[in-house]
Design an enzyme around this catalytic site. Structure first.
Site, PDB file in Angstrom:
ATOM      1  CB  SER A 401      -0.974   0.108   1.208  1.00  0.00           C
ATOM      2  OG  SER A 401      -1.753  -1.070   1.208  1.00  0.00           O
ATOM      3  CB  CYS A 515      -4.120   0.865   8.058  1.00  0.00           C
ATOM      4  SG  CYS A 515      -2.587   0.588   6.685  1.00  0.00           S
ATOM      5  CG  ASP A 560      -4.809  -0.586   2.759  1.00  0.00           C
ATOM      6  OD1 ASP A 560      -4.690  -1.832   2.439  1.00  0.00           O
ATOM      7  OD2 ASP A 560      -3.994   0.160   2.230  1.00  0.00           O
ATOM      8  CD1 TRP A 562      -0.788  -7.344   5.610  1.00  0.00           C
ATOM      9  CD2 TRP A 562      -1.236  -5.000   5.286  1.00  0.00           C
ATOM     10  NE1 TRP A 562       0.185  -6.281   6.319  1.00  0.00           N
ATOM     11  CE2 TRP A 562      -0.300  -4.893   6.023  1.00  0.00           C
ATOM     12  CE3 TRP A 562      -2.129  -4.096   4.805  1.00  0.00           C
ATOM     13  CZ2 TRP A 562       0.219  -3.911   6.761  1.00  0.00           C
ATOM     14  CZ3 TRP A 562      -1.748  -2.743   5.373  1.00  0.00           C
ATOM     15  CH2 TRP A 562      -0.366  -2.634   6.115  1.00  0.00           C
TER      16      TRP A 562
END
Ligand code: 2AM
Length: 563
Positions: A401, A515, A560, A562
């Site tokens: 990102s 995030c 965002d 992961w």
């Protein structure tokens, strides 16, 4: 005169199936290539049952022809659908997805089955696979076998072969066919050796256009990536065994625009020593210039990777030689093991039998054997290198990102590969207006940042503290999880400030940005917000869940994350 109909690309998969005598079409919604690989394997499997398969990219065909599939006798459409981001279809499946949503076509008589590829750590686990399966049935399609749900968080390959192992018998029963004897391995590509070729025509690792390493030509996109020069590279953390980097890339000449949160791709290359050892082990000259040419001339995929190229380039830039190979690679290579025991073990590992699965688990996965380790530990295994190159998956780009704002520094990417949630006040809210660097008035801006140790991985400490002093950040809250005996995480700090946070969210229209790590942090932070809504806002749990779901649809709770 000869008619040049060849020039027109076929957009009807039905006509193509008819022309090439196929009855099984396997569509894939694939972002990184795994769903495509699974589709290839299913299409290949079909031959064992006297059927003929065709792996197909839905983006290249007119999917509104699906209802015509029944024109082909004993036909079936299989879908390998990956879920991406926040439950979205992959880019190549977007149009098909939109079509499914809008159509009222009658799919009666269309046989189908779906295997979804997803990851359980994400909230919308396998949303695309589930939707495809549900929607095709709603439209009247005939489900030949139950939806398969692959979970990349545990073992996608195992989920796939377990599903496949039950799927084919169901297909056999449905169509009244039987497996046709031995499992034979069929090559998809043929080897062409170029003995006398102009080296200017040979790919040297380019991802898209030939010679793009020398000259770059716009427009740039994922098929013709702009190669950016690294202009800054510093380590962000101190000590520890992790290496977190701040990378700056120069995109001045690219005309690329981006938003924070967009991705930058890093194309890795494999270790030359490992490449050389594969060459030595198989006794080949790695600098031979070759092409692998699709034996199926109708296929839109002419080569498995850019060709012509050398084995060295393919093994260095294009093929994944470091990960543990999937079971189909072992299965296909087994024919080249001269020792019957080695051959049997390789085949066994590719089967869905408990014994085979256990062997694959311990000998390949747990032992982390890559293809070189397998070749070295199975001395009787001597595959031709071109078949190995056909079977290995493509080496994937790594996506990070982008943390910097294009509005502040047009040519700089900051990559922050670490978990930290952050909150931002509403740009239009009346409370506190901070002139930001680019001169726009914003509301309160509050950051919660979590890391292990203040002295090791407090990334951008200087910058963040400076932002707080200058009033760019209204508040900086940091959770150091390992600087004291008990864990302190960001959600603990959120809970501490629950009154203030609830006021910002409920009364001041705050936007929340989360995030970082999806598996633990994002989920626990989410839960903390539920608790805040319950404890301060007086909502019931169900109401709280609903409340944040609404914030998400309004774009006021963005993630965002992961894993
Ligand atoms: P830990 O590794 O000490 O458990 C960045 O990785 C930070 O996220 C680390 O400080 C890590 O703490 C923390 N972290 C781990 N699990 C978390 C969770 N469930 N919620 C929030 N932070 C977490």
């Amino acid at each position: 005169p000869e008619m040049k109909t060849q020039q027109i690309r076929e957009t009807s998969f039905i006509e193509k199936m008819k022309k090439t005598n196929r009855n099984v079409v396997v569509f894939y919604g694939s972002q990184t290539g795994t769903a495509e690989e699974f589709a290839n394997r299913l299409a290949k499997d079909a031959q064992r049952y006297g059927m003929k398969g065709m792996p197909t990219d839905p983006e290249e065909y007119d999917m509104s022809e699906l209802s015509r599939l029944k024109e082909i006798p004993n036909s079936m459409a299989v879908f390998c659908m990956a879920t991406y981001g926040e439950g979205d279809p992959t880019d190549n499946a977007q149009e098909f997805y939109d079509w499914m949503q809008g159509t009222d076509d009658d799919l009666a008589g269309v046989n189908f089955a779906v295997f979804g590829l997803g990851n359980k750590t994400y909230e919308h686990f396998n949303a695309t696979g589930k939707y495809t399966d549900k929607r095709l049935a709603e439209l009247g399609g005939n489900r030949v076998f139950d939806l398969g749900l692959g979970d990349d968080d545990s073992n996608l390959e195992e989920d796939f072969i377990s599903w496949k192992e039950q799927f084919w018998p169901a297909v056999c029963e449905f169509f009244g066919v039987e497996a046709t004897g031995e499992d034979s391995s069929i090559r998809q590509f043929e080897l062409v050796v170029h003995n006398d070729i102009n080296m200017n025509e040979v790919y040297t690792g380019e991802m898209g256009r030939l010679k793009s390493f020398q000259t770059q030509k716009p427009p740039f996109d994922s098929k013709n990536p702009f190669l950016a020069t690294v202009t800054g590279n510093r380590k962000l953390n101190e000590g520890g065994n992790r290496h977190l980097m701040h990378i700056e890339l120069d995109i001045t000449d690219s005309k690329i625009r981006y938003d924070s949160g967009d991705h930058v791709a890093v194309y890795p290359t494999n270790d030359a020593a490992v490449v050389n050892r594969i060459g030595e082990r198989l006794g080949v000259d790695l600098d031979t210039v070759i092409s692998l040419k699709n034996l199926d001339e109708e296929s839109n995929k002419k080569h498995p990777f850019p060709c012509p190229t050398t084995y060295r380039t393919a093994l260095t830039h294009y093929l994944d030689i470091n990960n543990t190979p999937r079971t189909n690679v072992l299965f296909e290579l087994a024919q080249y093991a001269s020792d019957p025991q080695e051959q049997e073990n390789m085949r066994k590992m590719a089967s869905a039998s408990p014994e085979g699965k256990a062997l694959y688990h311990s000998w390949v996965l747990d032992s982390e054997r890559n293809i070189l380790a397998i070749l070295e530990d199975l001395p009787s295994l001597n595959p031709p290198i071109d078949h190995l190159c056909e079977l290995l998956p493509r080496l994937q780009a790594r996506y990070y990102s982008i943390a910097s704002s294009s509005k502040v520094k047009a040519a700089v990417f900051n990559i922050i590969p670490t978990p930290f949630p952050c909150m931002l006040g509403d740009p239009n809210s009346a409370c506190h207006s901070n002139p930001r660097e680019h001169g726009k008035e914003v509301g309160e801006t509050i950051l919660y940042f979590g890391c292990r140790h203040k002295n090791e991985d407090f990334l951008y400490q200087q910058e963040l503290e400076e932002f707080e002093r200058a009033g760019v950040l209204t508040q900086l809250n940091v959770a150091f999880s390992r600087d004291q005996e008990h864990k302190i995480y960001v959600q603990h700090l959120l809970k501490k400030n629950k009154e203030q946070l609830w006021k910002l969210i409920h009364s001041n229209n705050a936007h929340i940005y989360v995030c970082g790590d999806a598996r633990n942090m994002a989920r626990d932070v989410h839960t903390a917000f539920y608790e805040i809504a319950e404890e301060v806002g007086g909502l019931t749990h169900t109401q709280a869940v609903d409340y944040f779901k609404k914030l998400m649809t309004k774009g006021r709770y963005s993630q965002d994350v992961w894993s």
